[in-house]
Design an enzyme around this catalytic site. Structure first.
Site, mmCIF file in Angstrom:
data_model
loop_
_atom_site.group_PDB
_atom_site.id
_atom_site.type_symbol
_atom_site.label_atom_id
_atom_site.label_comp_id
_atom_site.label_asym_id
_atom_site.label_seq_id
_atom_site.Cartn_x
_atom_site.Cartn_y
_atom_site.Cartn_z
ATOM 1 N N CYS A 11 0.868 -1.188 0.000
ATOM 2 C CA CYS A 11 0.000 0.000 0.000
ATOM 3 C C CYS A 11 0.898 1.229 0.000
ATOM 4 C CB CYS A 11 -0.978 -0.023 1.171
ATOM 5 S SG CYS A 11 -0.233 -0.005 2.808
ATOM 6 N N ARG A 17 -3.391 -0.623 5.384
ATOM 7 C CA ARG A 17 -3.992 -1.691 4.577
ATOM 8 C C ARG A 17 -3.097 -2.910 4.397
ATOM 9 N NH1 ARG A 17 -5.197 2.273 -0.277
ATOM 10 N NH2 ARG A 17 -3.249 3.081 0.619
ATOM 11 N N ASP A 125 -8.160 3.996 1.075
ATOM 12 C CA ASP A 125 -7.212 4.348 2.131
ATOM 13 C C ASP A 125 -7.999 4.801 3.368
ATOM 14 O OD1 ASP A 125 -5.307 5.450 3.743
ATOM 15 O OD2 ASP A 125 -4.362 6.648 2.166
HETATM 16 P P1 4NP Z 1 -1.778 2.795 4.085
HETATM 17 O O1 4NP Z 1 -2.423 4.142 4.671
HETATM 18 O O2 4NP Z 1 -1.233 3.164 2.732
HETATM 19 O O3 4NP Z 1 -2.932 1.874 4.007
HETATM 20 O O4 4NP Z 1 -0.712 2.365 5.066
HETATM 21 C C1 4NP Z 1 -1.724 5.349 4.777
HETATM 22 C C2 4NP Z 1 -0.926 5.570 5.846
HETATM 23 C C3 4NP Z 1 -0.261 6.775 5.971
HETATM 24 C C4 4NP Z 1 -0.413 7.753 5.009
HETATM 25 C C5 4NP Z 1 -1.229 7.522 3.930
HETATM 26 C C6 4NP Z 1 -1.888 6.306 3.808
HETATM 27 N N1 4NP Z 1 0.234 9.003 5.154
HETATM 28 O O5 4NP Z 1 0.008 9.888 4.322
HETATM 29 O O6 4NP Z 1 1.025 9.193 6.099
#
Ligand code: 4NP
Length: 152
Positions: A11, A17, A125
């Site tokens: 991800c 995720r 997300d």
């Molecule tokens: P992930 O979610 O891609 O599912 O781990 C996110 C976690 C952090 C961030 C964006 C999406 N961020 O911008 O810090």
């Protein structure tokens, strides 16, 4: 003895995720035959534990993902893994950009195409939302990982 089949979940941050997908699929496979890991295309959270909301929803369904630590996706992962599942279109393009040949390209697919082939649906997300978003993500990933565990 044949080598293990290796699966990587990807991800953006590797804290919401993909740690869930990693924990869910790992729990469905025989560890003597399969390796599951996860990574993020971004570098923001390298070394961190999964988001507390991912830890909580995993725990609710009996999975402990607290030992996971975030890492960034690198081109070398194409050599190490047989299947690379990404959560959304942005992850897909960021991963594909690092592929150096068609064989590497073919290893990558959106995880929800396991459930609805060719639809290119995305796992949303949940980072900026509430707990319900994490529950929804968990349910989608549970269904997709069940399918993957029966296919690979
Ligand atoms: P992930 O979610 O891609 O599912 O781990 C996110 C976690 C952090 C961030 C964006 C999406 N961020 O911008 O810090």
């Amino acid at each position: 003895m044949s080598e293990k089949v290796k699966v990587l979940m990807v991800c953006l941050g590797n804290i919401c995720r993909s740690p869930l997908a990693h924990g869910i699929l790992e729990n469905k496979l025989d560890p003597s035959k399969y390796t599951v890991d996860s990574a993020g295309t971004g570098a923001y959270h390298i070394g961190k534990q999964p988001d507390l909301r991912s830890i909580a929803v995993a725990r609710k369904y009996g999975l402990d993902i607290t030992n996971q630590r975030a890492q960034q996706f690198k081109a070398r992962h194409f050599d190490e893994f047989d299947h690379i599942f990404v959560m959304d279109a942005s992850n897909y393009y960021n991963v594909i950009e690092l592929a150096s040949n068609d064989e590497e390209h073919q290893k990558v697919n959106l995880i929800l195409n396991e459930l609805t082939p060719g639809m290119d649906s995305e796992v949303p997300d949940p980072y900026y939302g509430g707990d319900q978003g994490f529950e929804n993500v968990y349910q989608m990933l549970e269904e997709a990982c069940d399918k993957i565990s029966k296919r690979i």
